[in-house]
Design a protein around this motif. Structure first.
Motif, PDB file in Angstrom:
ATOM      1  N   LEU A 153      79.029 -61.328  34.065  1.00 54.67           N
ATOM      2  CA  LEU A 153      77.830 -62.019  34.513  1.00 54.67           C
ATOM      3  C   LEU A 153      76.714 -61.012  34.747  1.00 54.67           C
ATOM      4  O   LEU A 153      76.964 -59.874  35.142  1.00 54.67           O
TER       5      LEU A 153
ATOM      6  N   THR B  68      75.366 -69.719  37.818  1.00 53.40           N
ATOM      7  CA  THR B  68      75.893 -69.852  36.461  1.00 53.40           C
ATOM      8  C   THR B  68      77.346 -70.315  36.566  1.00 53.40           C
ATOM      9  O   THR B  68      78.121 -69.796  37.381  1.00 53.40           O
TER      10      THR B  68
ATOM     11  N   GLU C  92      70.574 -65.695  36.687  1.00 51.20           N
ATOM     12  CA  GLU C  92      71.925 -65.339  36.262  1.00 51.20           C
ATOM     13  C   GLU C  92      72.165 -65.784  34.821  1.00 51.20           C
ATOM     14  O   GLU C  92      71.562 -66.752  34.351  1.00 51.20           O
ATOM     15  N   SER C  93      73.082 -65.097  34.168  1.00 55.02           N
ATOM     16  CA  SER C  93      73.522 -65.471  32.826  1.00 55.02           C
ATOM     17  C   SER C  93      74.934 -64.946  32.610  1.00 55.02           C
ATOM     18  O   SER C  93      75.434 -64.131  33.398  1.00 55.02           O
TER      19      SER C  93
END
Length: 119
Positions: free
Chosen positions: A20, A113, A6-7
Motif C-alpha cells: 500500500l 483502500t 492511499e492506493s
C-alpha cells in the motif's frame, strides 16, 4: 489544503502480498509521525504500524514479522508492505499523518483502500 491518498489495495489470495502507498499533497512543511490503521468488517479501527520522520517504526504485535512500514520523505509518501496475508487481514486500510502546514500542526486521514484476502 492537505490531502492523503492511499492506493495499492485489492483482492489477494491467502499467503499473498500487497504494498500500500499513501501520498500526501498540499502545502506541507513537515510530515511528522505517519501511520497505518485498518478497520475490518464489523470491527473498530485499529492501529497497524507507525513510523517517525527519522524512520523509527513501531508495530502492533500481531503484525510484526508480516508487515513492514516505510516512508520516502522526499516524496511525502508512506508505504505498508504486507506479506503472508490472511483472511483476517481483510479490512479498509487508512493512512494517518501528523502534518505541519501553513495552518499549523494537524492530523490528517486518507480515504482508505480496501484489502480483501480470499481464495
Amino acid at each position: 489544503q492537505v490531502q492523503l491518498v492511499e492506493s495499492g489495495g485489492g483482492l489477494v489470495q491467502p499467503g499473498g502480498s500487497l504494498r500500500l502507498s499513501c501520498a500526501a499533497s498540499g502545502t506541507i512543511f513537515r510530515l511528522n509521525t505517519m501511520a497505518w490503521y485498518r478497520q475490518g468488517p464489523g470491527k473498530e479501527r485499529e492501529l497497524v504500524a507507525t513510523i517517525t520522520w527519522g524512520g523509527t517504526t513501531n508495530y502492533v504485535d500481531s503484525m510484526k514479522g508480516r508487515f513492514t512500514i516505510s516512508r520516502d520523505n522526499a516524496k511525502n509518501t508512506v508505504y505498508l508492505r504486507m506479506n503472508s496475508l490472511k483472511p483476517e487481514d481483510t479490512a479498509v486500510y487508512y493512512c494517518n499523518a501528523d502534518v505541519v502546514s501553513i495552518n499549523g500542526a494537524h492530523i490528517f486521514w486518507g480515504q482508505g483502500t480496501q484489502v480483501t484476502v480470499s481464495s
